[in-house]
Design a protein around this motif. Sequence first.
Motif, PDB file in Angstrom:
ATOM      1  N   UNK A 166     -24.818  -5.342   3.605  1.00 45.64           N
ATOM      2  CA  UNK A 166     -24.301  -6.250   4.619  1.00 45.64           C
ATOM      3  C   UNK A 166     -22.836  -6.562   4.357  1.00 45.64           C
ATOM      4  N   UNK A 167     -22.129  -6.776   5.451  1.00 46.13           N
ATOM      5  CA  UNK A 167     -20.708  -7.111   5.375  1.00 46.13           C
ATOM      6  C   UNK A 167     -20.440  -8.327   6.249  1.00 46.13           C
ATOM      7  N   UNK A 168     -19.576  -9.202   5.765  1.00 44.77           N
ATOM      8  CA  UNK A 168     -19.095 -10.323   6.562  1.00 44.77           C
ATOM      9  C   UNK A 168     -17.692  -9.982   7.047  1.00 44.77           C
ATOM     10  N   UNK A 169     -17.554  -9.789   8.363  1.00 45.74           N
ATOM     11  CA  UNK A 169     -16.250  -9.527   8.965  1.00 45.74           C
ATOM     12  C   UNK A 169     -15.561 -10.875   9.176  1.00 45.74           C
ATOM     13  N   UNK A 170     -14.399 -11.052   8.556  1.00 40.82           N
ATOM     14  CA  UNK A 170     -13.738 -12.351   8.582  1.00 40.82           C
ATOM     15  C   UNK A 170     -12.343 -12.268   9.189  1.00 40.82           C
ATOM     16  N   UNK A 171     -11.956 -13.349   9.841  1.00 40.15           N
ATOM     17  CA  UNK A 171     -10.628 -13.476  10.434  1.00 40.15           C
ATOM     18  C   UNK A 171      -9.955 -14.697   9.827  1.00 40.15           C
ATOM     19  N   UNK A 172      -8.823 -14.457   9.184  1.00 41.48           N
ATOM     20  CA  UNK A 172      -8.106 -15.523   8.475  1.00 41.48           C
ATOM     21  C   UNK A 172      -9.023 -16.274   7.507  1.00 41.48           C
ATOM     22  N   UNK A 173      -9.911 -15.510   6.832  1.00 40.46           N
ATOM     23  CA  UNK A 173     -10.769 -16.076   5.794  1.00 40.46           C
ATOM     24  C   UNK A 173     -12.027 -16.755   6.282  1.00 40.46           C
ATOM     25  N   UNK A 174     -12.299 -16.717   7.610  1.00 43.93           N
ATOM     26  CA  UNK A 174     -13.495 -17.356   8.154  1.00 43.93           C
ATOM     27  C   UNK A 174     -14.419 -16.300   8.766  1.00 43.93           C
ATOM     28  N   UNK A 175     -15.722 -16.453   8.537  1.00 42.06           N
ATOM     29  CA  UNK A 175     -16.704 -15.499   9.046  1.00 42.06           C
ATOM     30  C   UNK A 175     -16.655 -15.427  10.561  1.00 42.06           C
ATOM     31  N   UNK A 176     -16.628 -14.202  11.085  1.00 41.94           N
ATOM     32  CA  UNK A 176     -16.641 -13.988  12.535  1.00 41.94           C
ATOM     33  C   UNK A 176     -17.877 -13.206  12.974  1.00 41.94           C
ATOM     34  N   UNK A 177     -18.168 -12.124  12.248  1.00 43.41           N
ATOM     35  CA  UNK A 177     -19.258 -11.228  12.634  1.00 43.41           C
ATOM     36  C   UNK A 177     -19.886 -10.608  11.397  1.00 43.41           C
ATOM     37  N   UNK A 178     -21.022  -9.983  11.612  1.00 39.58           N
ATOM     38  CA  UNK A 178     -21.628  -9.171  10.572  1.00 39.58           C
ATOM     39  C   UNK A 178     -21.199  -7.722  10.707  1.00 39.58           C
ATOM     40  N   UNK A 226     -10.465  -9.102   7.481  1.00 40.41           N
ATOM     41  CA  UNK A 226     -10.938  -8.611   6.185  1.00 40.41           C
ATOM     42  C   UNK A 226     -12.457  -8.480   6.221  1.00 40.41           C
ATOM     43  N   UNK A 227     -12.994  -7.787   5.223  1.00 40.13           N
ATOM     44  CA  UNK A 227     -14.441  -7.607   5.112  1.00 40.13           C
ATOM     45  C   UNK A 227     -14.872  -8.024   3.708  1.00 40.13           C
TER      46      UNK A 227
END
Length: 217
Positions: free
Chosen positions: A1-13, A37-38
């Motif tokens: 699993x990966x947490x797709x993040x924008x500016x350090x906050x979770x956005x999507x999986x 980032x991921x």
Amino acid sequence: MASLQVNGKHRCGGFVISNDFVLTAAHCDVKKTYKMTVVLGTNNIRKADRKRKTHKVVKKCKHPDFKTVLLGNDIMLLKLSGPAKVTPVLLPKRKGFVKANTECLVAGWGYIKTNGTAQDELRKVNVTTDNLKKCQQRWKYSLPAKILCAGGDKTDKGFCQGDSGGPLVCNEIAVGIVSFNFNRDCDYSKRSNVPNVYTDISMFLPWINGILRKGVC
């Protein structure tokens, strides 16, 4: 699993499918001005070792035919800045891999109720795939092609916002990508809903394999 993040906050999986590529949903994309980032290899994204677990996204390969989730082709590959030191998820090898009434699993850090907040700890739930024709009838809308339906209907189990891009895993193989539900409503136990919709990975294998083979898009 990966947490797709924008500016350090979770956005999507998302989920790792090769040494340096993560598969996710196209609607998880953001403007180039935002830092994407991921985070890999952790169940708790708040306690993750950011230095060791975070990868930069150096290339976004969004499906060229994607416009909105309701029109389909909701799939995107992310090329990472370095090798992912986790075991990749297996993908189907042929079209129509999963059949109706198959028990599968969906996981993510998304909301646990409508208008909720992202979770720190990874959550997972078992869902059952639906017959596509029956799914279309339940929705009463024209659903896009190349999708799968599972969970969210006549059950209290399904995905929610923040789970987008995560995998639908059946028999240890990722067959779907979390795409959309009805009216962003995740309170499945309170009323009869309609099935959740996933991108059918098996219908995009030539596109995925072509990018993995070349290493670029």
